[in-house]
Design an enzyme around this catalytic site. Structure first.
Site, PDB file in Angstrom:
ATOM      1  N   HIS A   1     -62.310 -31.280 -18.091  1.00  0.00           N
ATOM      2  CA  HIS A   1     -61.207 -31.689 -17.194  1.00  0.00           C
ATOM      3  C   HIS A   1     -60.551 -30.444 -16.578  1.00  0.00           C
ATOM      4  O   HIS A   1     -59.384 -30.141 -16.823  1.00  0.00           O
ATOM      5  CB  HIS A   1     -60.199 -32.476 -18.038  1.00  0.00           C
ATOM      6  CG  HIS A   1     -59.238 -33.327 -17.288  1.00  0.00           C
ATOM      7  ND1 HIS A   1     -58.645 -32.936 -16.114  1.00  0.00           N
ATOM      8  CD2 HIS A   1     -58.746 -34.556 -17.562  1.00  0.00           C
ATOM      9  CE1 HIS A   1     -57.818 -33.889 -15.710  1.00  0.00           C
ATOM     10  NE2 HIS A   1     -57.872 -34.886 -16.572  1.00  0.00           N
TER      11      HIS A   1
ATOM     12  N   GLU B   1     -63.930 -31.955 -12.027  1.00  0.00           N
ATOM     13  CA  GLU B   1     -64.404 -32.019 -13.406  1.00  0.00           C
ATOM     14  C   GLU B   1     -65.878 -32.374 -13.471  1.00  0.00           C
ATOM     15  O   GLU B   1     -66.293 -33.400 -12.942  1.00  0.00           O
ATOM     16  CB  GLU B   1     -63.598 -33.084 -14.154  1.00  0.00           C
ATOM     17  CG  GLU B   1     -62.096 -32.968 -13.911  1.00  0.00           C
ATOM     18  CD  GLU B   1     -61.321 -34.181 -14.412  1.00  0.00           C
ATOM     19  OE1 GLU B   1     -61.769 -34.814 -15.397  1.00  0.00           O
ATOM     20  OE2 GLU B   1     -60.285 -34.506 -13.814  1.00  0.00           O
TER      21      GLU B   1
END
Length: 314
Positions: free
Chosen positions: A167, A271
């Site tokens: 992330h 991501e």
């Protein structure tokens, strides 16, 4: 008098949490907290921070650290009994005493091997046994590499299924001056519209409002161009077919207690992920997923950055 270069330093971070600092000869550095197995800093040789961490991030378990590179495992998003994005990002990882699955590249001296195994607490909410090995490497040229190996160690013969994402929060000068190249014309699932599937239109992705999209079947290379800083981030990935693009914009930013009201202007999450088609491992099987980040100066070409050169190089 010559001082020996310290490539890897174990020390204490915010609130006394254990962290590892990686340094390379040219002056670039990275910081990894054992809490979450999370990279919280990546600086170039000029000492400029390349990742975004919120000024309001809470470095206190069980809250996940807002920014850097949280690891989403065993799920991305929220469904079922697991918390949002799973438990890897707010678990305490250990230094891996046996990092043998990773081949060691002799030119990389600045790296750390971490491991996360199931705890009896985890097994209550996710009834599987696993070993998650993570290597974080800072290359001599300042590239940041994260390699994950996840193995099913169940003794009951059962497979398990998971989704995954790195992330990554990139630090940008101004979100309205940023564009993402490499995802145009692809299909995406829009999290703001019940994961409905659309096809991306236009030449490059730019930002004028909240974005939360999962692009599927994406190329191995994506470029994030920051016009104002004349900097391009290049994300290369392996074993991670999807790419999530997220910016909360103003309303969501104000609603998050661990995020500054205006900080959405200075960050963008892109991501490397595996979300659309979950991974299933039988006992003894292992999955590997890798991302490599580099930051390169961008040159202007006819008033715009020339992403093709970046995407073709390397």
């Amino acid at each position: 008098m010559s001082t020996e270069m310290v490539y890897v330093e174990h020390c204490k971070g915010i609130n006394g949490l254990d962290k590892v600092v990686l340094r390379e000869v040219r002056g670039c550095s990275a910081e990894v907290y054992l809490y979450g197995g999370q990279v919280t800093s990546w600086k170039n040789e000029h000492g400029e921070e390349l990742l975004f961490v919120s000024s309001k991030a809470i470095f206190k378990p069980p809250k996940a650290i807002r920014g850097g590179i949280p690891i989403c495992f065993p799920q991305f998003g929220s469904h079922g009994s697991l918390e949002q994005h799973g438990f890897a990002r707010n678990s305490f990882w250990s230094i891996d005493p046996d990092p043998s699955p990773f081949p060691t590249n002799s030119s990389n001296k600045a790296f750390v091997d971490l491991i996360l195994k199931h705890s009896e607490e985890d097994v209550k909410i996710w009834p599987h046994r696993y070993e998650f090995r993570l290597r974080v490497t800072l290359g001599p040229g300042g590239d940041l590499m994260l390699t994950s190996r996840i193995r099913n160690t169940n003794t009951d013969g059962k497979p398990f299924t998971f989704t995954f994402a790195y992330h990554t929060y990139f630090s940008v000068s101004d979100i309205s001056e940023v564009r993402v190249e490499g995802l145009e014309t692809l299909d995406y699932l829009d999290n703001l519209q019940n994961k409905e599937r659309f096809t991306e239109q236009g030449d490059a992705i730019t930002f004028e409002s909240e974005v939360d999209k999962i692009y599927v079947s994406t190329p191995t290379k994506i470029a994030i161009l920051d016009h104002e800083r004349k900097r391009t981030f290049v994300l290369r990935k392996d074993g991670l077919p999807d790419a999530v693009v997220w910016n909360p914009w103003d309303k969501k930013a104000k609603a998050m207690p661990d995020f500054g009201d205006d900080e959405y202007k200075h960050m963008l999450c892109v991501e490397a992920a595996c979300v659309e088609k979950p991974i299933t491992l039988k006992p003894g099987e292992e999955w590997r997923g890798r991302q490599e980040l580099s930051a390169v100066p961008s040159s202007y070409c006819s008033g715009q950055l020339d992403p093709q050169r970046v995407l073709q190089a390397g």
